[in-house]
Scaffold this active site. Structure first.
Site, mmCIF file in Angstrom:
data_model
loop_
_atom_site.group_PDB
_atom_site.id
_atom_site.type_symbol
_atom_site.label_atom_id
_atom_site.label_comp_id
_atom_site.label_asym_id
_atom_site.label_seq_id
_atom_site.Cartn_x
_atom_site.Cartn_y
_atom_site.Cartn_z
ATOM 1 N N CYS A 143 13.784 10.673 6.922
ATOM 2 C CA CYS A 143 13.817 10.219 8.313
ATOM 3 C C CYS A 143 15.218 10.331 8.896
ATOM 4 C CB CYS A 143 13.336 8.787 8.382
ATOM 5 S SG CYS A 143 14.235 7.747 7.240
ATOM 6 N N GLU A 180 10.081 0.945 10.298
ATOM 7 C CA GLU A 180 11.072 1.995 10.034
ATOM 8 C C GLU A 180 10.356 3.314 10.291
ATOM 9 O OE1 GLU A 180 14.166 1.706 9.388
ATOM 10 O OE2 GLU A 180 14.366 -0.391 8.835
ATOM 11 N N LYS A 226 0.858 -1.187 0.000
ATOM 12 C CA LYS A 226 0.000 0.000 0.000
ATOM 13 C C LYS A 226 0.895 1.238 0.000
ATOM 14 C CE LYS A 226 -2.326 3.325 2.475
ATOM 15 N NZ LYS A 226 -1.647 4.328 1.648
ATOM 16 N N GLU A 283 10.192 16.066 14.876
ATOM 17 C CA GLU A 283 10.781 15.997 13.538
ATOM 18 C C GLU A 283 10.372 17.241 12.758
ATOM 19 O OE1 GLU A 283 9.325 12.199 11.902
ATOM 20 O OE2 GLU A 283 11.249 12.024 10.898
HETATM 21 P P1 NAP Z 1 2.626 8.373 7.762
HETATM 22 O O1 NAP Z 1 1.616 9.423 7.879
HETATM 23 O O2 NAP Z 1 2.868 7.484 8.923
HETATM 24 O O3 NAP Z 1 2.234 7.523 6.479
HETATM 25 C C1 NAP Z 1 3.003 6.441 6.034
HETATM 26 C C2 NAP Z 1 2.106 5.418 5.374
HETATM 27 O O4 NAP Z 1 1.183 4.925 6.331
HETATM 28 C C3 NAP Z 1 1.282 5.980 4.220
HETATM 29 O O5 NAP Z 1 1.147 4.982 3.233
HETATM 30 C C4 NAP Z 1 -0.058 6.243 4.890
HETATM 31 O O6 NAP Z 1 -1.155 6.210 3.997
HETATM 32 C C5 NAP Z 1 -0.129 5.049 5.822
HETATM 33 N N1 NAP Z 1 -1.085 5.207 6.907
HETATM 34 C C6 NAP Z 1 -1.542 6.343 7.481
HETATM 35 N N2 NAP Z 1 -2.451 6.039 8.431
HETATM 36 C C7 NAP Z 1 -2.572 4.697 8.457
HETATM 37 C C8 NAP Z 1 -3.359 3.774 9.204
HETATM 38 N N3 NAP Z 1 -4.208 4.188 10.146
HETATM 39 N N4 NAP Z 1 -3.235 2.454 8.938
HETATM 40 C C9 NAP Z 1 -2.380 2.022 7.993
HETATM 41 N N5 NAP Z 1 -1.618 2.844 7.241
HETATM 42 C C10 NAP Z 1 -1.699 4.158 7.482
HETATM 43 O O7 NAP Z 1 4.061 8.967 7.402
HETATM 44 P P2 NAP Z 1 4.435 9.945 6.220
HETATM 45 O O8 NAP Z 1 4.040 11.319 6.637
HETATM 46 O O9 NAP Z 1 3.964 9.437 4.925
HETATM 47 O O10 NAP Z 1 6.020 9.784 6.194
HETATM 48 C C11 NAP Z 1 6.856 10.525 6.980
HETATM 49 C C12 NAP Z 1 7.311 9.729 8.192
HETATM 50 O O11 NAP Z 1 7.969 8.547 7.767
HETATM 51 C C13 NAP Z 1 8.330 10.484 9.000
HETATM 52 O O12 NAP Z 1 8.085 10.318 10.362
HETATM 53 C C14 NAP Z 1 9.637 9.808 8.615
HETATM 54 O O13 NAP Z 1 10.657 9.948 9.559
HETATM 55 C C15 NAP Z 1 9.212 8.401 8.420
HETATM 56 N N6 NAP Z 1 10.161 7.662 7.586
HETATM 57 C C16 NAP Z 1 10.950 6.717 8.178
HETATM 58 C C17 NAP Z 1 11.880 6.029 7.407
HETATM 59 C C18 NAP Z 1 12.762 4.994 8.040
HETATM 60 O O14 NAP Z 1 13.356 4.224 7.305
HETATM 61 N N7 NAP Z 1 12.871 4.925 9.357
HETATM 62 C C19 NAP Z 1 11.994 6.282 6.054
HETATM 63 C C20 NAP Z 1 11.180 7.246 5.476
HETATM 64 C C21 NAP Z 1 10.252 7.926 6.271
HETATM 65 P P3 NAP Z 1 -1.792 7.557 3.372
HETATM 66 O O15 NAP Z 1 -0.707 8.179 2.587
HETATM 67 O O16 NAP Z 1 -2.894 7.030 2.533
HETATM 68 O O17 NAP Z 1 -2.230 8.396 4.514
#
Ligand code: NAP
Length: 485
Positions: free
Chosen positions: A289, A255, A180, A386
């Protein structure tokens, strides 16, 4: 034959080898963050479509798990080649929906291919054990088997490579997948459907569903057929998914968010530190991240470092990622800009000074000026939150222990960086920092050969390296008795 970017834009789910709409026909619009223009729409799917995708993955798993590692390696190598043959088109698509400069997008696509190639080989090295038996007439085997269907949820900031780090090891191990992608950048995720089709993977081995995050997430976490959830995204959603996955006791790898410190000691090479700082901070407009969230600079070197960092920051060229010579594209959306504005306002209200930037860019939209804030202190929200934007807050410190303590004063533990020319200090600080990734005199360290992953609330499990395939394998103990020996 080289394909055009439009060839990879698929406005449908990829389930069981077919391109299909959501049952309701509902869609989500995907816009270019550089100009707000509509790129296309993708299905707004929910539990039903996800269940169907899981079913397709389960059916495919029965035969995929029986293929040899060598066969899977050949397909993965072909997948690598298809990605690299189309690197330009895939990079253009990535920039269109995500905003990052084209050169960075090309780098990301190259990285995706590199993960696939790495796991093509690692899949052939999934060794078990033969353990010395305490019984004369029995033998002990420890075998590794694919876990089964995996659910992969990915973020918008690296919409191609975050999926590569999951699909690569999963497919190499013999698992099948339901992915997804993030709703803001689904096309780079759906493009994997085209890529696996063209590489010749059997139907149902990879399935991709776009739509309601909570509905898709609920089905993936609660469905008994899914045996593992691999997630990259925010810590908040990661925790939620861990809770939900506990209902069916799935393996999870997470992650999650980071809050990277970047320490510069008095004995450091300042030019090298600034060069590393620029990459560690402003890549992807600060939306990674592993991006530096907090700079800690020792007092004697502070002014020189600030001066050089400000100078380099002012040279960054902001603009649409598809334009030549652009270093920094737009932020992903207006919410991201507002968050950056709030954190800057909080920092200045608590004693911080804006040395450069600090506001929305004259280009308008979600473009933001690369920013440096001096005089940062632990009372500011950026100490724990962040930023996810192009802002460099700089703290001053006196003693090594103080810097390590400040660096560790966060619930996160993903990446950290430090610069020193003192070997003893390098070991002391490296051992003192509670982070999963440490860059010593380097500002960018991610590579397919090394295990990437966070400590504390930054996550569980590793992606990349030989460790990255372990999470897709079950360990089985087999005792063979009655051998009459
Ligand atoms: P996010 O809001 O957590 O979204 C990530 C994914 O989760 C998206 O596909 C989102 O879908 C989905 N999602 C949201 N709510 C959900 C739920 N209730 N159930 C299942 N899936 C759900 O994060 P983001 O804003 O896209 O990404 C930024 C974050 O990712 C930052 O905190 C960053 O540090 C972290 N990150 C970590 C790494 C690592 O390797 N540690 C790498 C890259 C990014 P939708 O888009 O449809 O809402």
């Amino acid at each position: 034959m080289l394909k055009k970017t439009s060839h990879f834009i698929r406005e449908a789910n990829f389930i069981g080898g077919a391109w299909v709409e959501a049952d309701s026909g509902a869609t989500i619009s995907v816009n270019n963050p550089a100009n707000g223009q509509l790129i296309g729409t993708v299905p707004k799917s929910g539990r039903v479509e996800t269940r169907r995708a899981i079913q397709a993955a389960e059916e495919a798993f029965h035969s995929w798990k029986r293929t040899s590692a060598d066969h899977r390696a050949k397909l993965l190598r072909r997948l690598h080649d298809v990605i690299m043959d189309n690197q330009d088109a895939l990079a253009e698509l990535l920039t269109l929906e995500q905003g990052k400069p084209l050169a960075e997008a090309k780098g990301e696509v190259g990285m995706s291919a590199a993960y696939v190639l790495w796991y093509a080989e690692e899949g052939r090295r999934v060794y078990g054990d033969i353990v010395p038996s305490p019984w004369a007439d029995r033998r002990i085997l420890v075998t590794k088997e694919p876990v089964g269907v995996i659910g992969a949820i990915t973020p918008w900031n690296f919409p191609s490579s975050m999926l590569a780090r999951k699909l690569g090891p999963a497919l190499a191990a013999g698992c099948t997948a339901v992915a997804k992608p993030a709703s803001q950048t689904p096309f780079s995720g759906l493009a994997w459907g085209v890529l696996v089709e063209e590489a010749g993977f059997p139907e149902g081995v990879v399935n991709i569903v776009t739509g309601s995050a909570s509905e898709i997430g609920d089905e993936l976490t609660e469905n008994h057929l899914v045996r593992k959830i691999t997630f990259t995204g925010s810590t908040e959603i990661g925790k939620l998914l861990m809770q939900k996955a506990s209902s069916t006791v799935k393996k999870v790898s997470m992650e999650l968010g980071g809050n990277a410190p970047f320490l510069v000691f008095d004995d450091a090479d300042v030019d090298r530190a600034v060069e590393g700082a620029m990459i560690a901070k402003y890549r992807n407009a600060g939306q990674t991240c592993v991006c530096t969230n907090r700079f800690f600079v020792q007092e004697k070197i502070y002014d020189r470092f600030v001066e050089k960092l400000v100078d380099a920051t002012q040279k960054l060229n902001v603009g649409p990622g598809l334009e030549e010579g652009v270093h920094q594209g737009p932020l992903i959306d207006d919410g991201a800009v507002r968050k950056v504005e709030e954190l800057i306002a909080d920092a200045t209200s608590k004693g911080g000074t804006i040395a450069t930037g600090g506001k929305r860019h004259a280009l308008g939209g979600t473009f933001f000026e690369p920013t440096v804030i001096t005089g940062a202190n632990p009372q500011m929200r950026i100490m724990e939150e962040e930023i996810f934007g192009p802002v460099s807050p700089i703290f001053k410190f006196r003693e090594e222990e103080e810097a390590v303590e400040l660096a560790n004063a966060t619930s996160f533990g993903l990446a950290c960086y430090f610069y020193t020319n003192d070997l003893g200090r390098a070991f002391r600080v490296m051992e003192g920092l509670k982070y999963g990734l440490v860059g010593v005199n380097e500002g960018i360290i991610t590579t397919v050969e090394a295990p990437f992953g966070g400590l504390k609330e930054s996550g569980l499990g590793k992606e990349g390296g030989r460790q990255g395939i372990e999470d897709y394998l079950d360990t089985k103990y087999v005792c063979i008795g009655g051998l009459g020996l």
